[in-house]
Design an enzyme around this catalytic site. Structure first.
Site, PDB file in Angstrom:
ATOM      1  CG  HIS A 297      -5.518  18.203  28.706  1.00 64.87           C
ATOM      2  ND1 HIS A 297      -5.188  18.840  29.993  1.00 64.87           N
ATOM      3  CD2 HIS A 297      -6.901  18.506  28.797  1.00 64.87           C
ATOM      4  CE1 HIS A 297      -6.369  18.967  30.665  1.00 64.87           C
ATOM      5  NE2 HIS A 297      -7.485  18.700  29.913  1.00 64.87           N
ATOM      6  CB  CYS A 298      -1.353  14.374  24.989  1.00 60.47           C
ATOM      7  SG  CYS A 298      -2.760  13.207  24.452  1.00 60.47           S
ATOM      8  CB  SER A 299       0.522  18.410  27.767  1.00 59.90           C
ATOM      9  OG  SER A 299       0.284  18.571  26.398  1.00 59.90           O
TER      10      SER A 299
END
Ligand code: PLP
Length: 391
Positions: free
Chosen positions: A345-347
């Site tokens: 999730h791009c994290s």
């Protein structure tokens, strides 16, 4: 006639869908009846386009509790707004504090700035994604210029204690930038209430507008003279000058705005203001509770985060023992017509904090139009996959 079941869309943390019909109507109306460039010409259509932009600015100012709509600067998305604030404010030799739950839209610009001499400290969070404000206080130094933190995690929905952190930062003379990409529209969050100085938002998630819209809200403590724009160019104002305007919002809004998108965003924000953020939040908290309770009852399913609907947004992350998140996502889509997001999730830093790096999790993110039936279908599908994994 029986066809494939309609898709249950649980990917609202990536982008909200569907949009209120008013959003679609406003965009269609702008394209068919207005269509001109705002602020560039004096004719009636250009004036109407400028009114459309102002309507979006005014709606957002109301939502974030500011009297002055000119403090809302439009950008292409939250990533653009965060880059504007971070690159525009931080200088080599200064220190910045962030947290272990950030999106790469914060971490990547910060890592790039670090390589150019900005000092960076990451305040840790618990594996549930909870930030202790004292960890931020411990990280502060005399040269700390900025604290940047997400209001709510895009991975597990955990709400971070922005107000407490802002009070601490203020005592130490540092500005506070809030990444409100997930929270604005979903959580009551006015700038005065949060005590923050800058708030980056995106238009296409909880604000229910289209992609390509977002912005930065700039509070009064920010010294504009020391805040560099990312981009310079035409603004429609001070056309006689080759120097960039030094006033808001023009200093930071060079180039033609996405006015058709802003027409939709204005309608999305007005839709939210009419219903009230607190009421929308109460509805989502009820859906979150259903999801958390339902997932907790399924053997082999592990849910991450606080698992407390009062301490998180509706975003819920989970894994199924014995099945990789990527495979769960594929089967949810192909076998059950359920749209979820899987992976990191791009994290990546949030997953390191939670202990789920590098495989990640499956993420369900209900939105303003998710129904109890949607959640019942999603829970039945996860139950079926979890049972299959145990056989
Ligand atoms: C917490 C957070 N910050 C920033 C962003 C970036 O938003 P945008 O896609 O509008 O640039 C996202 C989007 O997923 C997000 O969840």
């Amino acid at each position: 006639m029986s066809g494939p079941p309609p898709v249950v869309y649980l990917d609202n943390a990536a982008t909200s869908w569907p949009k209120p019909p008013q959003v679609v109507d406003a965009m269609r109306r702008f394209l068919t009846e207005v269509g001109a460039n705002p602020g560039r010409s004096g004719h009636r259509l250009s004036v109407e386009a400028a009114r459309t932009v102002f309507r979006a600015r005014a709606a957002l100012a109301r939502l974030v509790g500011l009297d002055d709509p000119m403090r809302v600067v439009f950008c292409a998305n939250a990533t653009h707004a965060l880059n504007l604030a971070l690159q525009g404010l931080l200088r080599p030799g200064q220190h910045v504090v962030t947290t272990g739950m950030e999106h790469n839209s914060v971490m990547r610009p910060l890592r790039a700035l670090e390589s150019r001499g900005v000092e960076l400290t990451v305040a840790p969070c618990s594996p549930q994604g909870v930030l202790d404000p004292e960890d931020v206080e411990r990280a502060l130094r005399p040269e700390t210029a900025l604290v940047v933190l997400t209001h709510a995690s895009n991975v597990v929905g955990t709400i971070l204690p922005v107000r407490e952190v802002a009070a601490i930062a203020r005592r130490h003379g540092a500005l506070v930038l809030v990444d409100a990409a997930q929270s604005l529209g979903a959580l009551p969050s006015t700038l005065p209430d949060l005590g923050a100085d800058l708030l980056a938002f995106t238009g296409h998630k909880a604000l229910l507008g289209p992609m390509g819209t977002g912005g930065l809200v700039i509070g009064e403590r920010v010294d504009l003279a020391r805040f560099e724009p990312l981009v310079r160019g035409g603004t429609g104002s001070r056309s006689e000058s080759q120097a960039q305007p030094d006033f808001l919002p023009d200093k930071f809004e060079s180039g033609t705005l996405n006015v058709v998108g802003l027409a939709g965003l204005a309608a999305g924000v007005e839709w939210i203001l009419e219903r009230g953020v607190a009421d929308l939040r109460a509805r989502e908290a009820r859906l979150t509770a259903t999801l958390l309770t339902g997932l907790a009852e399924l053997p082999g399913v592990r849910v991450y985060g606080t698992r407390d609907p009062d301490r998180q947004l509706s975003t819920v992350s989970f894994t199924i023992a014995g099945t990789e998140p990527g495979e769960v996502g594929r089967r949810l889509d192909e076998e059950h017509a359920i749209a979820a997001r899987v992976g990191l999730h791009c994290s990546p830093i949030a997953h390191e904090t939670m202990g789920t790096f590098p495989v990640g999790t499956v993420r369900f993110a209900p939105g303003a139009f998710t129904t109890d039936d949607d959640l019942a279908r999603a829970l039945a599908a996860v139950g079926a996959l979890a049972r299959a994994a145990r056989r």
